[in-house]
Design a protein around this motif. Structure first.
Motif, mmCIF file in Angstrom:
data_model
loop_
_atom_site.group_PDB
_atom_site.id
_atom_site.type_symbol
_atom_site.label_atom_id
_atom_site.label_comp_id
_atom_site.label_asym_id
_atom_site.label_seq_id
_atom_site.Cartn_x
_atom_site.Cartn_y
_atom_site.Cartn_z
ATOM 1 N N PHE A 11 26.919 40.925 38.832
ATOM 2 C CA PHE A 11 26.973 41.282 37.579
ATOM 3 C C PHE A 11 28.375 40.871 36.794
ATOM 4 O O PHE A 11 29.309 40.847 37.685
ATOM 5 N N GLY A 12 28.384 40.653 35.849
ATOM 6 C CA GLY A 12 29.659 40.519 35.085
ATOM 7 C C GLY A 12 29.531 40.153 33.486
ATOM 8 O O GLY A 12 28.401 39.821 33.012
ATOM 9 N N THR A 13 30.640 40.347 32.733
ATOM 10 C CA THR A 13 30.494 40.129 31.362
ATOM 11 C C THR A 13 30.659 38.212 31.144
ATOM 12 O O THR A 13 30.189 37.877 30.268
ATOM 13 N N PHE A 14 31.733 37.762 32.028
ATOM 14 C CA PHE A 14 31.876 36.355 31.882
ATOM 15 C C PHE A 14 32.455 35.971 30.605
ATOM 16 O O PHE A 14 32.005 34.813 30.245
ATOM 17 N N ASP A 15 33.149 36.762 29.766
ATOM 18 C CA ASP A 15 33.814 36.449 28.472
ATOM 19 C C ASP A 15 34.681 35.312 28.713
ATOM 20 O O ASP A 15 35.733 35.333 29.515
ATOM 21 N N VAL A 16 35.006 34.358 27.987
ATOM 22 C CA VAL A 16 36.060 33.380 27.816
ATOM 23 C C VAL A 16 35.921 32.858 29.410
ATOM 24 O O VAL A 16 37.066 32.733 30.068
ATOM 25 N N PHE A 17 34.958 32.121 29.841
ATOM 26 C CA PHE A 17 34.577 31.819 31.211
ATOM 27 C C PHE A 17 35.762 30.718 31.697
ATOM 28 O O PHE A 17 36.324 30.175 30.997
ATOM 29 N N HIS A 18 36.170 31.511 32.955
ATOM 30 C CA HIS A 18 37.290 30.837 33.511
ATOM 31 C C HIS A 18 36.896 30.561 35.126
ATOM 32 O O HIS A 18 36.307 31.009 35.466
ATOM 33 N N ARG A 51 36.088 46.713 23.251
ATOM 34 C CA ARG A 51 36.043 45.819 22.618
ATOM 35 C C ARG A 51 34.747 44.737 22.490
ATOM 36 O O ARG A 51 34.127 44.568 23.839
ATOM 37 N N ARG A 52 34.576 44.180 21.503
ATOM 38 C CA ARG A 52 33.402 43.125 21.728
ATOM 39 C C ARG A 52 33.802 41.766 22.319
ATOM 40 O O ARG A 52 34.896 41.463 22.005
ATOM 41 N N PRO A 53 33.124 41.389 23.175
ATOM 42 C CA PRO A 53 33.515 39.957 23.809
ATOM 43 C C PRO A 53 33.698 38.966 22.695
ATOM 44 O O PRO A 53 33.275 39.120 21.417
ATOM 45 N N ILE A 54 34.649 37.929 23.066
ATOM 46 C CA ILE A 54 34.767 36.787 22.098
ATOM 47 C C ILE A 54 33.603 36.063 22.169
ATOM 48 O O ILE A 54 33.218 35.528 20.950
ATOM 49 N N TYR A 55 33.098 35.555 23.225
ATOM 50 C CA TYR A 55 31.567 34.714 22.985
ATOM 51 C C TYR A 55 30.427 35.949 22.956
ATOM 52 O O TYR A 55 30.492 36.926 23.954
ATOM 53 N N ASP A 56 29.533 35.798 22.258
ATOM 54 C CA ASP A 56 28.365 36.723 22.122
ATOM 55 C C ASP A 56 27.382 36.661 23.508
ATOM 56 O O ASP A 56 27.606 35.776 24.335
ATOM 57 N N TYR A 115 31.829 43.336 48.384
ATOM 58 C CA TYR A 115 33.048 43.150 47.504
ATOM 59 C C TYR A 115 34.049 41.956 47.919
ATOM 60 O O TYR A 115 34.393 42.051 49.102
ATOM 61 N N LEU A 116 34.042 40.881 47.014
ATOM 62 C CA LEU A 116 34.783 39.801 47.237
ATOM 63 C C LEU A 116 36.075 39.835 46.423
ATOM 64 O O LEU A 116 36.188 40.436 45.438
ATOM 65 N N PRO A 117 37.141 39.430 47.013
ATOM 66 C CA PRO A 117 38.333 39.420 46.297
ATOM 67 C C PRO A 117 38.412 38.716 45.167
ATOM 68 O O PRO A 117 37.776 37.646 44.871
ATOM 69 N N ARG A 118 39.022 39.243 43.957
ATOM 70 C CA ARG A 118 39.228 38.582 42.814
ATOM 71 C C ARG A 118 40.100 37.289 42.789
ATOM 72 O O ARG A 118 41.108 37.511 43.883
ATOM 73 N N THR A 119 39.919 36.369 41.971
ATOM 74 C CA THR A 119 40.644 35.440 42.145
ATOM 75 C C THR A 119 42.403 35.811 41.388
ATOM 76 O O THR A 119 42.133 36.514 40.286
ATOM 77 N N THR A 120 43.411 35.619 41.877
ATOM 78 C CA THR A 120 44.484 36.088 41.255
ATOM 79 C C THR A 120 45.162 35.196 40.116
ATOM 80 O O THR A 120 44.896 33.920 40.239
ATOM 81 N N GLY A 121 45.858 35.700 39.172
ATOM 82 C CA GLY A 121 46.696 35.047 38.033
ATOM 83 C C GLY A 121 45.688 34.454 36.919
ATOM 84 O O GLY A 121 46.221 33.935 36.310
ATOM 85 N N VAL A 122 44.480 35.086 36.994
ATOM 86 C CA VAL A 122 43.788 34.748 35.781
ATOM 87 C C VAL A 122 42.789 35.567 35.394
ATOM 88 O O VAL A 122 42.033 36.510 36.139
ATOM 89 N N SER A 123 42.677 35.968 34.101
ATOM 90 C CA SER A 123 41.779 37.116 33.678
ATOM 91 C C SER A 123 41.376 36.559 32.071
ATOM 92 O O SER A 123 42.228 36.033 31.448
ATOM 93 N N THR A 124 40.207 37.134 31.540
ATOM 94 C CA THR A 124 39.884 37.058 30.259
ATOM 95 C C THR A 124 40.837 37.701 29.360
ATOM 96 O O THR A 124 41.178 37.067 28.430
ATOM 97 N N SER A 125 41.245 38.973 29.737
ATOM 98 C CA SER A 125 42.420 39.661 28.675
ATOM 99 C C SER A 125 43.657 38.929 28.688
ATOM 100 O O SER A 125 44.235 38.738 27.882
ATOM 101 N N GLY A 126 44.143 38.177 30.034
ATOM 102 C CA GLY A 126 45.317 37.473 29.897
ATOM 103 C C GLY A 126 45.229 36.267 29.155
ATOM 104 O O GLY A 126 46.182 35.913 28.385
ATOM 105 N N ILE A 127 44.272 35.696 29.056
ATOM 106 C CA ILE A 127 43.813 34.223 28.201
ATOM 107 C C ILE A 127 43.893 34.881 26.706
ATOM 108 O O ILE A 127 44.335 34.065 25.855
ATOM 109 N N ILE A 128 43.263 35.971 26.305
ATOM 110 C CA ILE A 128 43.179 36.434 25.030
ATOM 111 C C ILE A 128 44.513 36.804 24.665
ATOM 112 O O ILE A 128 45.014 35.991 23.438
ATOM 113 N N GLN A 129 45.273 37.415 25.506
ATOM 114 C CA GLN A 129 46.765 37.745 24.968
ATOM 115 C C GLN A 129 47.514 36.304 24.875
ATOM 116 O O GLN A 129 48.501 36.273 24.022
ATOM 117 N N ALA A 130 47.688 35.289 25.744
ATOM 118 C CA ALA A 130 48.066 34.288 25.655
ATOM 119 C C ALA A 130 47.970 33.453 24.455
ATOM 120 O O ALA A 130 48.985 33.031 23.607
#
Ligand code: C2G
Length: 136
Positions: A11-18, A51-56, A115-130
């Motif tokens: 499951f996931g939101t997968f907003d601003v797919f990365h 917050r609403r996702p960037i991509y609907d 539960y699988l480890p998250r990929t470090t150094g990338v996130s939707t919120s980080g991309i939006i902030q940048a």
């Protein structure tokens, strides 16, 4: 460890797919033979993250559905309905990122929870902030 013939669900939101999304979906796919993905609705995301996702939801669903590692997609309307979704989609394995560790252990009677480890150094919120910082 791959499970022969297993049906995997995640499951996931997968907003601003990365690439963090690519990594978890390919690893989930590699755990079995069939991958179903529940994509959070806009309303669920808003209630969860404020917050609403960037991509609907239709766009996020289309992006996830287009991936070769994904066999099936549906919209996830409620976090509390995970048990019903797992049963409805006949899942053998539930995969979540380890930011959710422990949260779905109660489903262990109907599905194997991984539960699988998250990929470090990338996130939707980080991309939006940048992007916002570049605009400022
Ligand atoms: N993810 C990851 N590495 C990142 C970012 C995300 O492995 N750098 C994983 C998350 O752990 C999650 C999946 O990618 O398993 C989707 O992440 P989000 O879109 O942030 O989804 P989330 O808001 O965690 O929604 O029912 C549960 C929710 O729908 C999960």
């Amino acid at each position: 460890m791959p499970r022969n013939g297993a049906r995997v669900i995640t499951f996931g939101t997968f907003d601003v797919f990365h690439v963090g999304h690519v990594n978890i979906l390919t690893r989930a796919h590699d755990l079995g033979d069939h991958l179903t993905v529940g994509v959070s609705t806009d309303a669920l995301n808003e209630s969860k993250k404020g917050r609403r996702p960037i991509y609907d939801e239709r766009q996020r669903l289309a992006i996830v559905e287009s991936l070769s590692c994904v066999d099936d997609v549906f919209l996830e309307y409620s976090l509390e309905a995970k048990r019903d979704y797992v049963i409805e989609h006949r899942a053998d394995v539930l995969v979540m990122g380890d930011d959710w560790r422990g949260r779905f252990d109660d489903l262990g009677d109907v599905v194997e929870v991984v539960y699988l480890p998250r990929t470090t150094g990338v996130s939707t919120s980080g991309i939006i902030q940048a992007i916002r910082a570049d605009d400022a």
